[in-house]
Enzyme design. Structure first.
Site: not given
Ligand SMILES: *[C@@H]1O[C@H](CO)[C@@H](O)[C@H](O)[C@H]1NC(C)=O
Length: 412
Positions: A183, A353, A387
């Site tokens: 991320s 995601d 995610h």
């Protein structure tokens, strides 16, 4: 001007909601939680709680960044099977994303979590905790209860934090270093490489749920957030620390959930996407230790990327402040096309995601990786990964981490 302000507010509001997702359970845990900034007594760090208890040799270290932040770093020196003889191990940095800390890598069993898989494969593993998180809230000059502590954006992670970590490990090991980030830890890596940071110290890079552009991210809460109240988003910005467990944030989200009749019990899914593969007990563990604070500027900065679809330094929003910082009225742009073509890069992204969404990852690849050396770029797509699956999915060992490990072992 009014129009611009409106756009800014909308983008900020959206981003605040998106990134404050993890706070949903804090409503149940009670208000007025004053943050998690107890100093951690020695013997109670991440080594003790999550690593040495499983029989791994782990060292607690402190790295002071060039801008004075004192980071807690855990070094896992050996896997469960100790290598005898004079074997030189290759170091790996494991870098978490926004609003979490290094603890998130350890929610599953030994066979399932990334740092231990790397250690068991003979790597010298360095788990970093970014400034502002539970184990990394010290600064050379002031403590985290001071506003000044939070006057940074992810530009500063690129300019100071990551280079300090690389320098520390280079000095300690004399080796080139592998890097794996999730991320925000992918955005900072991409921008670092584009800026020529640590290009001579890094051996290869793995990016899990990569983030660069954000404009195309899709989430059911986006429209609601965009229509939300402007005033509140600005008052949030005036608070230098973004504490997802804080009253200001939880009130803000709560109001939006009520106003737009959103099912915020599942805000986690609304925002990160429909994670296929999280273990219920790991998920519960997530909400006992996480989320962690970040700076409001970091969130605002991400909102700016969302709005402009351009990667630039933090925009102070007035030309005076921008001139004072940058010598020009608008923030300078980053150019990811400057990432050297010969750096081995592995990327893994997933279908549902909602933050590292497919369209934005494809823009990243199309705009900046067309001329990357073909044998030095591996991109994998996992159809049902969202995610958080990359970070603590129960099958991430088989789908992602084994491939990362193999990539790091390849001779380029
Ligand atoms: C989920 O977590 C529990 C408790 O740690 C564990 O016993 C179980 O094996 C895990 N399941 C999977 C699929 O990893």
């Amino acid at each position: 001007m009014v129009f611009l302000n409106l756009i800014n507010s909308v983008a900020l509001t959206l981003c605040v909601i998106l990134l404050a997702v993890h706070s949903h359970q804090t409503w149940a845990l009670g208000r007025g939680f004053l943050g998690n900034r107890k100093l951690i007594p020695s013997g109670e760090g991440l080594c003790a709680s999550s690593i040495t208890i499983h029989g791994y040799n782990c060292q607690e270290l402190e790295v002071t960044t060039k801008d004075g932040y004192i980071l807690s770093v855990q070094r896992i020196l050996d896997g469960r099977v100790k290598v005898v003889g004079n074997v030189i191990k290759e170091p790996v940095i494991v870098q978490h994303g926004i609003l979490v800390d290094g603890a998130t890598w350890f929610f599953n069993s030994l066979e399932q979590n990334l740092p231990m898989i790397l250690a068991d494969n003979g790597f010298d593993v360095w788990v970093v905790n970014t400034r502002g998180t539970k184990y990394s809230c010290k600064h050379a000059n002031f403590d985290a209860s001071r506003e000044e502590y939070w006057y940074w954006s992810w530009d500063d992670l690129v300019a100071y934090e990551l280079p300090s970590v690389f320098d520390f490990i280079s000095k300690e090991t004399g080796q080139k270093i592998h890097y794996v980030g999730h991320s925000l830890g992918t955005l900072t890596a991409l921008v670092s490489l584009a800026e020529g940071k640590w290009v001579n110290q890094v051996k290869s890079v793995a990016l899990l749920s990569p983030i660069a552009y954000l404009k195309r991210m899709t989430t059911p809460i986006g429209a609601a957030a965009a229509r939300s109240l402007l005033g509140e988003s600005f008052s949030l910005l005036r608070i230098a620390e973004f504490d997802p467990k804080g009253v200001a944030t939880t009130d803000f989200i709560h109001d939006i959930c009520v106003k737009y009749k959103l099912n915020c019990n599942d805000l986690f899914t609304l925002v990160t996407g429909d994670n296929c593969c999280l273990n219920k007990s790991a998920y519960d563990q997530f909400f006992t230790g996480e989320p962690q604070s970040s700076s409001s500027r970091t969130l605002f900065h991400l909102a700016q990327i969302f709005r402009t679809d351009v990667l630039s330094k933090f925009d102070f929003m007035t030309s005076n402040l921008n001139v004072a910082r940058y010598g020009q009225p608008t923030p300078p742009a980053y150019d990811l096309s400057n990432i050297p073509n010969n750096i081995p890069i592995f990327m893994s992204y997933g279908g549902p995601d909602a933050l590292s969404d497919v369209a934005d990852v494809q823009k990243l690849l199309n705009d900046h990786f067309q001329s990357h050396d073909k044998d030095k770029l591996t991109v994998q797509f996992i159809k049902n990964y969202a995610h958080c699956d990359d970070m603590f999915g129960t099958n991430a060992n088989e789908l992602v981490y084994n491939n990362v490990t193999d990539f790091f072992k390849r001779k380029f």
